[in-house]
Design a protein around this motif. Sequence first.
Motif, PDB file in Angstrom:
ATOM      1  N   ASP A 132     -71.888 -53.156   5.860  1.00  0.00           N
ATOM      2  CA  ASP A 132     -72.227 -52.697   7.207  1.00  0.00           C
ATOM      3  C   ASP A 132     -72.039 -51.195   7.406  1.00  0.00           C
ATOM      4  N   VAL A 133     -71.590 -50.486   6.380  1.00  0.00           N
ATOM      5  CA  VAL A 133     -71.376 -49.056   6.528  1.00  0.00           C
ATOM      6  C   VAL A 133     -72.560 -48.295   5.953  1.00  0.00           C
ATOM      7  N   ARG A 134     -72.664 -47.026   6.303  1.00  0.00           N
ATOM      8  CA  ARG A 134     -73.834 -46.242   5.896  1.00  0.00           C
ATOM      9  C   ARG A 134     -73.820 -45.900   4.412  1.00  0.00           C
ATOM     10  N   TYR A 135     -72.626 -45.748   3.856  1.00  0.00           N
ATOM     11  CA  TYR A 135     -72.508 -45.404   2.437  1.00  0.00           C
ATOM     12  C   TYR A 135     -71.536 -46.382   1.778  1.00  0.00           C
ATOM     13  N   PRO A 136     -72.007 -47.599   1.503  1.00  0.00           N
ATOM     14  CA  PRO A 136     -71.107 -48.649   1.008  1.00  0.00           C
ATOM     15  C   PRO A 136     -70.817 -48.534  -0.488  1.00  0.00           C
ATOM     16  N   SER A 137     -69.638 -48.994  -0.870  1.00  0.00           N
ATOM     17  CA  SER A 137     -69.323 -49.157  -2.281  1.00  0.00           C
ATOM     18  C   SER A 137     -69.784 -50.550  -2.707  1.00  0.00           C
ATOM     19  N   PHE A 138     -69.982 -50.742  -4.009  1.00  0.00           N
ATOM     20  CA  PHE A 138     -70.456 -52.038  -4.499  1.00  0.00           C
ATOM     21  C   PHE A 138     -69.996 -52.252  -5.929  1.00  0.00           C
ATOM     22  N   GLN A 139     -70.111 -53.489  -6.380  1.00  0.00           N
ATOM     23  CA  GLN A 139     -69.850 -53.835  -7.771  1.00  0.00           C
ATOM     24  C   GLN A 139     -71.118 -54.428  -8.369  1.00  0.00           C
TER      25      GLN A 139
ATOM     26  N   ARG B 254     -79.714 -48.714   4.741  1.00  0.00           N
ATOM     27  CA  ARG B 254     -81.047 -48.461   5.284  1.00  0.00           C
ATOM     28  C   ARG B 254     -81.014 -47.487   6.454  1.00  0.00           C
ATOM     29  N   ASP B 255     -79.813 -47.317   7.040  1.00  0.00           N
ATOM     30  CA  ASP B 255     -79.668 -46.433   8.190  1.00  0.00           C
ATOM     31  C   ASP B 255     -79.300 -45.018   7.741  1.00  0.00           C
ATOM     32  N   THR B 256     -80.059 -44.476   6.804  1.00  0.00           N
ATOM     33  CA  THR B 256     -79.802 -43.124   6.301  1.00  0.00           C
ATOM     34  C   THR B 256     -81.115 -42.369   6.132  1.00  0.00           C
ATOM     35  N   TYR B 257     -80.997 -41.065   6.126  1.00  0.00           N
ATOM     36  CA  TYR B 257     -82.160 -40.202   5.892  1.00  0.00           C
ATOM     37  C   TYR B 257     -82.781 -40.506   4.536  1.00  0.00           C
ATOM     38  N   ILE B 258     -81.952 -40.712   3.506  1.00  0.00           N
ATOM     39  CA  ILE B 258     -82.468 -40.995   2.164  1.00  0.00           C
ATOM     40  C   ILE B 258     -83.320 -42.256   2.161  1.00  0.00           C
ATOM     41  N   ALA B 259     -82.819 -43.310   2.781  1.00  0.00           N
ATOM     42  CA  ALA B 259     -83.567 -44.566   2.812  1.00  0.00           C
ATOM     43  C   ALA B 259     -84.902 -44.396   3.528  1.00  0.00           C
ATOM     44  N   ARG B 260     -84.907 -43.601   4.572  1.00  0.00           N
ATOM     45  CA  ARG B 260     -86.153 -43.408   5.326  1.00  0.00           C
ATOM     46  C   ARG B 260     -87.119 -42.502   4.564  1.00  0.00           C
ATOM     47  N   MET B 261     -86.604 -41.602   3.750  1.00  0.00           N
ATOM     48  CA  MET B 261     -87.476 -40.837   2.870  1.00  0.00           C
ATOM     49  C   MET B 261     -88.147 -41.773   1.871  1.00  0.00           C
ATOM     50  N   LEU B 262     -87.380 -42.641   1.246  1.00  0.00           N
ATOM     51  CA  LEU B 262     -87.936 -43.584   0.277  1.00  0.00           C
ATOM     52  C   LEU B 262     -88.956 -44.514   0.917  1.00  0.00           C
ATOM     53  N   ALA B 263     -88.722 -44.852   2.173  1.00  0.00           N
ATOM     54  CA  ALA B 263     -89.647 -45.759   2.867  1.00  0.00           C
ATOM     55  C   ALA B 263     -91.036 -45.150   3.020  1.00  0.00           C
ATOM     56  N   LEU B 264     -91.134 -43.819   2.982  1.00  0.00           N
ATOM     57  CA  LEU B 264     -92.440 -43.169   3.098  1.00  0.00           C
ATOM     58  C   LEU B 264     -93.383 -43.595   1.978  1.00  0.00           C
ATOM     59  N   ILE B 265     -92.821 -43.882   0.801  1.00  0.00           N
ATOM     60  CA  ILE B 265     -93.672 -44.294  -0.327  1.00  0.00           C
ATOM     61  C   ILE B 265     -93.583 -45.798  -0.579  1.00  0.00           C
ATOM     62  N   GLY B 266     -93.045 -46.522   0.391  1.00  0.00           N
ATOM     63  CA  GLY B 266     -93.013 -47.971   0.282  1.00  0.00           C
ATOM     64  C   GLY B 266     -91.862 -48.513  -0.536  1.00  0.00           C
TER      65      GLY B 266
END
Length: 257
Positions: A184-191, A164-176
């Motif tokens: 806890d990292v800005r660009y996490p890996s996941f499974q 959520r602490d990224t420019y991309i996330a804040r762009m998406l937040a503009l449209i809800g």
Amino acid sequence: MTFTDILGQQHAAASNARIVSLVPSITELLCDLGLAQQLVGRTGFCIHPADVVRDIPKVGGTKDVNIEKIRKLAPTHLVVNIDENEKPTVDKLAEFVPNIVVTHPIEPRDNLALVQLMGGVFCAQERANAWCSEFERELAQVGTGRPQRVLYCIWKDPWMTVSRDTYIARMLALIGWSIPQIGDVRYPSFQWSDALVQEVDQVLLSSEPYRFTEEHVDALERQIGKPVQLVDGEMMSWYGSRALQGIRYLKGLAAAG
């Protein structure tokens, strides 16, 4: 008059600056501000506008910079970004480049300060003011659509997303649209897991930095049973002049639901 970058460093206006830009989106911005003739170096990832940047010498990538090549270009100004460029490299360049202009937009409205900084330092204020006025008009017209929780994927093998602490996330937040917090990292890996899939309404596969395609969309939809769509990564993550197109692109995403 001086202009302040993200680190609080003061920069005087320089009408005859020789600029090396290590930030693809800002290279595009500088060209759009009419400053292409002053760009003496750019990275290989600085690809827009294509018909203009092809004549500007490449100096490596955003991370693997050719320091000696930059030295020979004798720039007066280096434009860098906290996320995209590595501090040890920038510190080496600062030994012979007189002015290091540091940027770090983290939300859409930060584009206003960024454009004013570039326009101020490099004496293109009239174009910068015009762009900011148009951007503010577009920003004011953005309306939130149906709220959605989306997983925005930027890499595969391993799968990676954005926090959520990224420019991309804040762009998406503009449209809800919101994203799940993973780690806890800005660009996490996941499974992939049933719990994660249940937490989101749809998955967005970005066209960059990993080049996801419609084949990935089809395969992932079959795997997880949730809607998946390919999105233009430049529209979502490139700040500077492309952010204006990005806002319009977001409106289209919201309208499509």
